[in-house]
Design an enzyme around this catalytic site. Sequence first.
Site, PDB file in Angstrom:
ATOM      1  N   CYS A   1      -3.560   5.502  -2.903  1.00  0.00           N
ATOM      2  CA  CYS A   1      -4.743   6.362  -2.837  1.00  0.00           C
ATOM      3  C   CYS A   1      -4.558   7.531  -3.804  1.00  0.00           C
ATOM      4  O   CYS A   1      -5.007   8.642  -3.538  1.00  0.00           O
ATOM      5  CB  CYS A   1      -5.062   6.785  -1.414  1.00  0.00           C
ATOM      6  SG  CYS A   1      -3.737   7.640  -0.569  1.00  0.00           S
TER       7      CYS A   1
ATOM      8  N   ASP B   1       0.895  -1.163   0.000  1.00  0.00           N
ATOM      9  CA  ASP B   1       0.000   0.000   0.000  1.00  0.00           C
ATOM     10  C   ASP B   1       0.932   1.212   0.000  1.00  0.00           C
ATOM     11  O   ASP B   1       1.282   1.748   1.042  1.00  0.00           O
ATOM     12  CB  ASP B   1      -0.882  -0.062   1.253  1.00  0.00           C
ATOM     13  CG  ASP B   1      -1.894   1.054   1.301  1.00  0.00           C
ATOM     14  OD1 ASP B   1      -2.486   1.363   0.252  1.00  0.00           O
ATOM     15  OD2 ASP B   1      -2.097   1.621   2.390  1.00  0.00           O
TER      16      ASP B   1
HETATM   17  N1  SAM Z   1      -1.131   0.783   4.806  1.00  0.00           N
HETATM   18  C1  SAM Z   1      -1.270   1.862   5.760  1.00  0.00           C
HETATM   19  C2  SAM Z   1      -2.614   1.760   6.433  1.00  0.00           C
HETATM   20  O1  SAM Z   1      -3.548   1.205   5.840  1.00  0.00           O
HETATM   21  O2  SAM Z   1      -2.743   2.207   7.573  1.00  0.00           O
HETATM   22  C3  SAM Z   1      -1.059   3.210   5.096  1.00  0.00           C
HETATM   23  C4  SAM Z   1       0.297   3.287   4.445  1.00  0.00           C
HETATM   24  S1  SAM Z   1       0.723   4.893   3.844  1.00  0.00           S
HETATM   25  C5  SAM Z   1      -0.135   4.950   2.352  1.00  0.00           C
HETATM   26  C6  SAM Z   1       2.374   4.608   3.327  1.00  0.00           C
HETATM   27  C7  SAM Z   1       3.368   4.394   4.441  1.00  0.00           C
HETATM   28  O3  SAM Z   1       4.611   3.988   3.855  1.00  0.00           O
HETATM   29  C8  SAM Z   1       3.680   5.615   5.286  1.00  0.00           C
HETATM   30  O4  SAM Z   1       3.480   5.321   6.644  1.00  0.00           O
HETATM   31  C9  SAM Z   1       5.175   5.885   5.005  1.00  0.00           C
HETATM   32  O5  SAM Z   1       5.878   6.400   6.128  1.00  0.00           O
HETATM   33  C10 SAM Z   1       5.659   4.504   4.632  1.00  0.00           C
HETATM   34  N2  SAM Z   1       6.870   4.437   3.783  1.00  0.00           N
HETATM   35  C11 SAM Z   1       7.321   5.353   2.902  1.00  0.00           C
HETATM   36  N3  SAM Z   1       8.458   4.925   2.314  1.00  0.00           N
HETATM   37  C12 SAM Z   1       8.724   3.709   2.837  1.00  0.00           C
HETATM   38  C13 SAM Z   1       9.781   2.760   2.633  1.00  0.00           C
HETATM   39  N4  SAM Z   1      10.761   2.988   1.766  1.00  0.00           N
HETATM   40  N5  SAM Z   1       9.761   1.626   3.349  1.00  0.00           N
HETATM   41  C14 SAM Z   1       8.761   1.384   4.243  1.00  0.00           C
HETATM   42  N6  SAM Z   1       7.740   2.247   4.481  1.00  0.00           N
HETATM   43  C15 SAM Z   1       7.717   3.390   3.770  1.00  0.00           C
END
Ligand code: SAM
Length: 304
Positions: free
Chosen positions: A240, A186
């Site tokens: 999203c 996601d």
């Molecule tokens: N799946 C979550 C939920 O339903 O509650 C929402 C996820 S949000 C769209 C994306 C997340 O990915 C954020 O919390 C962000 O900090 C994290 N993120 C961004 N880059 C990342 C990376 N390289 N590795 C792991 N997480 C990452």
Amino acid sequence: MSEGTGFPSFFEETLRSERGAQEAERVLEGMRGPRAVTLRANALKTDAAHVAEALGAAGIAFERAPFYEDAFILKDAREGDIRALPMYVNGEIYLQSLSSMLPPLALCPRENADILDMAAAPGGKTTQMAALTHGKASVTACEINRIRAEKLKHNLLLQGAGRVSVMVRDARKMEDFFRFDQILLDAPCSGSGTMLLSDTGSYRAFSRALVKNSAVLQLELFKKALSILKAGGEMVYSTCSIFMEEDEAVVKAALKGARAEIVPISLPAMEALPLLTPALEGAVCVRPTPLYEGFFMVRIRKLK
Ligand code: SAM
């Protein structure tokens, strides 16, 4: 909706060039706001019948979502009303948008599977996957941001999602020896599907650069997911955002030369969902409406 809605002009221009004038107009209509408050009954702690009863007792009117018995659409309630309920405080319900309940359903997480939630915080979909597997899957939840990872841990505890281990790190750098049966990616995105005209904060950070940078990160994460997915395993890529640069284009680039294929998504009551005209066969893009955020999803199988 006529020209000049208040959204950044780049947003509207991209929408019109990608979707055509008519479909872009419908999208903009669905983004006027407000959007209904929705929640998910947490099947790890309660059931939908109990939640329905408690909402009724609190005088909160609701409807049920057509595609998921645990999803509730509230009428005239604000998030603050829900946060004050004992069943919110003790983790029996989780405030979650309808669209964001779809990717875990599309993945069909299996009991006893090794599942990776690759970008997990604050954990709405991690806890949903734990609930869908009755707490019997082994889930790894990866999150790069330390503060968001704390929120994730808090939610896992509160929601009773026991068999989840949290990894605080950049998912792109996960060691290559990891292997998972199922992966949910996601991905971090521009949020172009969630913006609401009535809420300027929802698009303050939106920019061309954000879309471009998100697409680069998304492709790197997608390629990593494919490399640590077991042969025969499935993954769901979701964002999203409703921009093709972050959705269809990322999928096409990731699948180029990969031994993997798109498996068409099938969801219960799919005909009841507001969908945009598919631009990639088998993928699903939810059109923003007063009930649904714009959301993209595709299901991939890695070939043996
Ligand atoms: N799946 C979550 C939920 O339903 O509650 C929402 C996820 S949000 C769209 C994306 C997340 O990915 C954020 O919390 C962000 O900090 C994290 N993120 C961004 N880059 C990342 C990376 N390289 N590795 C792991 N997480 C990452």
